[in-house]
Design an enzyme around this catalytic site. Structure first.
Site, PDB file in Angstrom:
ATOM      1  N   ASN A 139       0.836  -1.867  -0.256  1.00  0.00           N
ATOM      2  CA  ASN A 139       0.348   0.003   0.344  1.00  0.00           C
ATOM      3  C   ASN A 139       0.963   0.984  -0.163  1.00  0.00           C
ATOM      4  O   ASN A 139       0.920   2.258   1.102  1.00  0.00           O
ATOM      5  CB  ASN A 139      -1.172  -0.331   1.268  1.00  0.00           C
ATOM      6  CG  ASN A 139      -1.825   1.378   1.295  1.00  0.00           C
ATOM      7  OD1 ASN A 139      -2.228   2.023   1.471  1.00  0.00           O
ATOM      8  ND2 ASN A 139      -3.101   0.610   0.545  1.00  0.00           N
ATOM      9  N   GLY A 179      -1.741   1.114   4.670  1.00  0.00           N
ATOM     10  CA  GLY A 179      -0.909   2.001   4.974  1.00  0.00           C
ATOM     11  C   GLY A 179      -0.953   3.644   4.477  1.00  0.00           C
ATOM     12  O   GLY A 179      -2.048   4.107   3.955  1.00  0.00           O
ATOM     13  N   ARG A 237      -0.527   4.767   1.322  1.00  0.00           N
ATOM     14  CA  ARG A 237      -1.365   5.383   0.603  1.00  0.00           C
ATOM     15  C   ARG A 237      -2.981   5.529   0.642  1.00  0.00           C
ATOM     16  O   ARG A 237      -3.927   6.596   0.596  1.00  0.00           O
ATOM     17  CB  ARG A 237      -1.719   4.525  -1.005  1.00  0.00           C
ATOM     18  CG  ARG A 237      -2.505   4.906  -1.858  1.00  0.00           C
ATOM     19  CD  ARG A 237      -2.225   3.653  -3.138  1.00  0.00           C
ATOM     20  NE  ARG A 237      -3.138   4.379  -4.110  1.00  0.00           N
ATOM     21  CZ  ARG A 237      -4.278   5.097  -4.640  1.00  0.00           C
ATOM     22  NH1 ARG A 237      -5.632   4.015  -3.539  1.00  0.00           N
ATOM     23  NH2 ARG A 237      -5.442   5.374  -6.009  1.00  0.00           N
ATOM     24  N   CYS A 238      -3.906   4.706   1.188  1.00  0.00           N
ATOM     25  CA  CYS A 238      -4.657   4.927   2.860  1.00  0.00           C
ATOM     26  C   CYS A 238      -4.360   6.568   3.306  1.00  0.00           C
ATOM     27  O   CYS A 238      -5.600   6.384   3.048  1.00  0.00           O
ATOM     28  CB  CYS A 238      -4.996   3.844   3.310  1.00  0.00           C
ATOM     29  SG  CYS A 238      -5.781   2.047   2.424  1.00  0.00           S
ATOM     30  N   MET A 239      -3.569   6.765   3.808  1.00  0.00           N
ATOM     31  CA  MET A 239      -3.946   7.931   4.537  1.00  0.00           C
ATOM     32  C   MET A 239      -3.363   9.418   4.205  1.00  0.00           C
ATOM     33  O   MET A 239      -3.247  10.059   3.997  1.00  0.00           O
ATOM     34  CB  MET A 239      -2.624   7.602   5.643  1.00  0.00           C
ATOM     35  CG  MET A 239      -2.402   6.825   6.742  1.00  0.00           C
ATOM     36  SD  MET A 239      -1.726   6.544   7.538  1.00  0.00           S
ATOM     37  CE  MET A 239       0.184   6.564   7.062  1.00  0.00           C
TER      38      MET A 239
END
Length: 393
Positions: free
Chosen positions: A339, A382, A384-386
């Site tokens: 991620n 991870g 990217r999600c954040m």
């Protein structure tokens, strides 16, 4: 430079993050499963880790905007305040008397205090000046307004495309209000007044973690637990009709414990290279969807890599596996090994604990900006999600 993005790897210029706050401190053993967290993170350490993440981006000339700062500024607009208060208190479980009381109280709150209530929630035992049948019968520890610990994952509630922003529609009830806040910011904050919007929180489910901007004109969308076929259809039609893409790939996702969105399976680290969860590489498939006249044309299912490369206009979409063996791959998959957030071509942010995945990236010439995520990762997300990229070259 055009506001928005048309790829995953163009040089990142502006990103929206959410620093963990009081809402994360509302997690308890009683509600963490309902609020989609595997554990109860240590808030202070999570904030330290997030601050280091934000600083790593600033050190590479990325403008960092914070969701709550934008929300506080937005709430200075009376129309925005009235809209979000009505939406937040619409729950039928409140009853008329309590709903009217909460609306009166929230209307008088300062913008920063109101933002705190909207994100951290409100428990029944925190209502001191009003009693009703509802407050008397509900358990004291029940939340009248649910906290939003998943605001940490800003990728999910909106996606920036070329010159447009898509406000998404989150499938899980615990996250539904996140898109209300994001949508409010894009509708009322002066910084975004001229940005056209697509999709919306009231429409079929599409989540930002399922949307990958593979290349200018090519978007891949995971379809599974969080993004529904109907959500994909509407998003694809809007993107193709508005000229934001010439091809949208529908990528069915077989649900596993460690896979949720498409970006938990595959993310981009260069214009022709992805980092891939190898246990699903051979089975990941895609339908290429295009527009002819006003009709969506759906191509037969093919290998994801074949369909993506053809749509992107490249010979091969290269993949870097996250592990040398299935066990390592599965373990680092659980820890969001792939991620990654690309700051630019061949420059990506990743969790430092994924040693083998990061070593594989570096072997392939990808510079890794390693950050700590022992507490941040408890919500299963991870770098990217954040992050919600708002502007890329």
């Amino acid at each position: 430079m055009t506001r928005g993005a048309d790829s995953e790897v163009g040089r990142l210029r502006t990103v929206m993050l959410h620093r963990p706050g009081p809402e994360l401190g509302r997690l308890t053993p009683r509600n963490n499963d309902q609020l989609l967290f595997d554990g109860i993170p240590w808030l202070g350490r999570a904030q330290e880790e997030h601050d280091a993440f934000a600083q790593a981006l600033r050190d590479r000339d990325v403008e960092v905007l914070y969701l709550v700062d934008l929300l506080v500024e937005t709430l200075s607009d009376p129309e925005a305040r009235a809209s979000i208060i009505d939406g937040t208190t619409a729950s039928l479980r409140l009853g008329d008397g309590l709903r009217d009381h909460l609306r009166r109280v929230m209307t008088d709150l300062a913008p920063d205090v109101l933002a705190h209530t909207l994100t951290a929630g409100l428990r029944n035992d925190e209502v001191k000046s009003f009693r009703s049948i509802v407050t008397s019968l509900l358990p004291r520890e029940d939340f009248l307004i649910e906290p939003l610990p998943n605001l940490l994952f800003t990728r999910d509630s909106s996606v920036w495309l070329r010159g447009h922003v898509a406000v998404t529609s989150l499938a899980m009830p615990a996250r539904a209000r996140e898109t209300q806040l994001t949508g409010l910011i894009y509708e009322h904050h002066p910084r975004f007044a001229d940005v056209p919007r697509v999709h919306g929180a009231h429409l079929e489910h599409v989540e930002g973690g399922d949307v990958l901007l593979m290349a200018p004109g090519t978007i891949a969308v995971g379809v599974g637990e969080r993004t529904t076929p109907a959500g994909f259809e509407r998003f694809a039609r809007q993107s193709l009709t508005d000229g934001l893409a010439h091809t949208v790939l529908a990528v069915p996702i077989a649900q596993e414990r460690a896979t949720m969105h498409l970006d938990t399976i595959v993310t981009m680290v260069d214009v022709d290279t992805v980092v891939m969860y190898p246990n699903m590489a051979d089975t990941l498939r895609a339908h290429a969807v295009t527009l002819e006249g006003d009709q969506l044309v759906v191509a037969p299912e093919r290998s994801f890599f074949t369909a993506a490369a053809e749509a992107m206009g490249i010979e091969t979409l290269h993949q870097i596996d996250t592990g040398l063996d299935p066990v390592t791959a599965e373990r680092e998959q659980w820890d969001d090994g792939n991620n990654t957030l690309a700051i630019g071509p061949r420059l990506a942010v990743a969790y430092e604990r994924n040693v083998q995945t990061n070593a594989r990236l570096e072997e392939h010439g990808i510079e890794v900006v390693a950050i700590s995520g022992s507490e941040l990762g408890s919500g299963r997300g991870g770098p990217r999600c954040m992050s919600c990229p708002m502007e890329r070259d």
